[in-house]
Design a protein around this motif. Structure first.
Motif, PDB file in Angstrom:
ATOM      1  N   ASP A 182       0.837  -1.189   0.000  1.00 38.52           N
ATOM      2  CA  ASP A 182       0.000   0.000   0.000  1.00 38.52           C
ATOM      3  C   ASP A 182       0.874   1.241   0.000  1.00 38.52           C
ATOM      4  O   ASP A 182       1.922   1.265   0.657  1.00 38.52           O
ATOM      5  CB  ASP A 182      -0.912   0.037   1.221  1.00 38.52           C
ATOM      6  CG  ASP A 182      -2.035  -0.966   1.140  1.00 38.52           C
ATOM      7  OD1 ASP A 182      -2.380  -1.391   0.025  1.00 38.52           O
ATOM      8  OD2 ASP A 182      -2.562  -1.355   2.209  1.00 38.52           O
ATOM      9  N   GLY A 183       0.438   2.256  -0.706  1.00 39.94           N
ATOM     10  CA  GLY A 183       1.093   3.552  -0.638  1.00 39.94           C
ATOM     11  C   GLY A 183       0.507   4.364   0.502  1.00 39.94           C
ATOM     12  O   GLY A 183      -0.425   3.929   1.194  1.00 39.94           O
ATOM     13  N   PRO A 184       1.016   5.569   0.719  1.00 40.07           N
ATOM     14  CA  PRO A 184       0.483   6.421   1.787  1.00 40.07           C
ATOM     15  C   PRO A 184      -0.906   6.944   1.454  1.00 40.07           C
ATOM     16  O   PRO A 184      -1.241   7.146   0.279  1.00 40.07           O
ATOM     17  CB  PRO A 184       1.499   7.560   1.863  1.00 40.07           C
ATOM     18  CG  PRO A 184       2.098   7.616   0.486  1.00 40.07           C
ATOM     19  CD  PRO A 184       2.142   6.196  -0.003  1.00 40.07           C
ATOM     20  N   GLY A 185      -1.725   7.127   2.460  1.00 42.46           N
ATOM     21  CA  GLY A 185      -3.031   7.754   2.268  1.00 42.46           C
ATOM     22  C   GLY A 185      -4.074   6.887   1.612  1.00 42.46           C
ATOM     23  O   GLY A 185      -5.022   7.403   1.019  1.00 42.46           O
ATOM     24  N   LYS A 186      -3.954   5.572   1.726  1.00 40.58           N
ATOM     25  CA  LYS A 186      -4.971   4.714   1.109  1.00 40.58           C
ATOM     26  C   LYS A 186      -6.255   4.746   1.926  1.00 40.58           C
ATOM     27  O   LYS A 186      -6.229   4.579   3.137  1.00 40.58           O
ATOM     28  CB  LYS A 186      -4.466   3.278   0.986  1.00 40.58           C
ATOM     29  CG  LYS A 186      -5.416   2.384   0.191  1.00 40.58           C
ATOM     30  CD  LYS A 186      -4.884   0.972   0.025  1.00 40.58           C
ATOM     31  CE  LYS A 186      -5.841   0.157  -0.850  1.00 40.58           C
ATOM     32  NZ  LYS A 186      -5.440  -1.251  -0.973  1.00 40.58           N
ATOM     33  N   VAL A 187      -7.384   4.950   1.251  1.00 38.58           N
ATOM     34  CA  VAL A 187      -8.673   5.003   1.957  1.00 38.58           C
ATOM     35  C   VAL A 187      -9.580   3.843   1.573  1.00 38.58           C
ATOM     36  O   VAL A 187     -10.547   3.556   2.278  1.00 38.58           O
ATOM     37  CB  VAL A 187      -9.389   6.340   1.686  1.00 38.58           C
ATOM     38  CG1 VAL A 187      -8.598   7.487   2.273  1.00 38.58           C
ATOM     39  CG2 VAL A 187      -9.609   6.561   0.188  1.00 38.58           C
ATOM     40  N   SER A 188      -9.334   3.193   0.455  1.00 36.47           N
ATOM     41  CA  SER A 188     -10.149   2.033   0.074  1.00 36.47           C
ATOM     42  C   SER A 188      -9.442   1.240  -1.007  1.00 36.47           C
ATOM     43  O   SER A 188      -8.494   1.700  -1.608  1.00 36.47           O
ATOM     44  CB  SER A 188     -11.527   2.466  -0.398  1.00 36.47           C
ATOM     45  OG  SER A 188     -11.444   3.202  -1.601  1.00 36.47           O
TER      46      SER A 188
END
Length: 223
Positions: free
Chosen positions: A217-223
């Motif tokens: 995952d990269g930074p700031g994943k929300v969904s």
């Protein structure tokens, strides 16, 4: 119920009749209570069922429905689409890409998990996802309002897509597939859906059908 005159006892026959009458009265009362309880239970079940149906309908109505795209394309020509000839190599470290944002080229051995990101993501990992047939939708966070960003999100498929902000874009929105790219000015541009229909999960990528999950995952994943 039979009641004897004052000072006179009931006969055995009268006593039996009175007992039958008393039991019948109790039976009627018991049946009335049971019928009332059954009605309450039935109407309670109906009310609960109606509430469940209403909840399901509300959920369906209020939950945004993802559009459906056909994997792969049929060679449709879309105005503004650029094509490139980037090589596919696994490398370590930072890559200086020929396109902004990248539309292929050397990339990190670990792909970026597809999804919605609210922060810029590592290009080297996102490019690996393009190799698997994902589309990377990048946008200028300063150029798009919240409503425009929601309009953009509403057009994206549920899988094999990355949405993230990107610094230094040549236009407010850029869609990138492996060796293809489209720049648009508005979130409601009909070419966005056309591009996704043509290039989403393309069979022309180096690794068609490879996973877009299970990596990093990269930074700031929300969904």
């Amino acid at each position: 119920m039979t009641t004897p005159p004052p000072g006179k006892k009931l006969t055995v026959k009268q006593q039996r009749a009175a007992e039958r009458e008393r039991k019948l009265e109790e039976y009627k009362k018991r049946e009335a209570r049971m019928k009332r309880n059954r009605r309450i239970a039935i109407w309670g079940s109906v009310a609960a069922g109606v509430a469940i149906i209403a909840l399901i309908v509300t959920t369906i109505v209020l939950t945004p429905q993802r559009p459906s795209y056909t994997a792969g394309g049929e060679g449709a020509e879309i105005e503004g689409v650029e094509t490139f000839e980037n090589a596919s190599d696994h490398v370590e470290g930072v890559v200086d890409y020929d396109q902004t944002p990248p539309a292929g080229g050397p990339h990190n051995p670990a792909w970026l998990n597809c999804g919605i990101y609210e922060e810029p993501v590592p290009a080297e990992n996102a490019v690996h996802s393009l190799e698997h047939g994902a589309i990377w939708v990048t946008y200028d966070a300063d150029a798009l309002s919240d409503d425009e960003l929601e309009t953009l999100r509403s057009q994206l498929p549920g899988t094999y897509v990355i949405l993230s902000p990107f610094d230094g874009l040549p236009s407010p929105i850029v869609l990138s597939g492996w060796n293809t790219q489209l720049q648009v000015e508005e979130a409601d541009d009909p070419r966005i859906a056309e591009y996704l229909e043509e290039y989403w999960q393309s069979q022309s990528v180096p690794e068609p059908g490879a996973l877009c999950t299970g990596a990093i995952d990269g930074p700031g994943k929300v969904s």
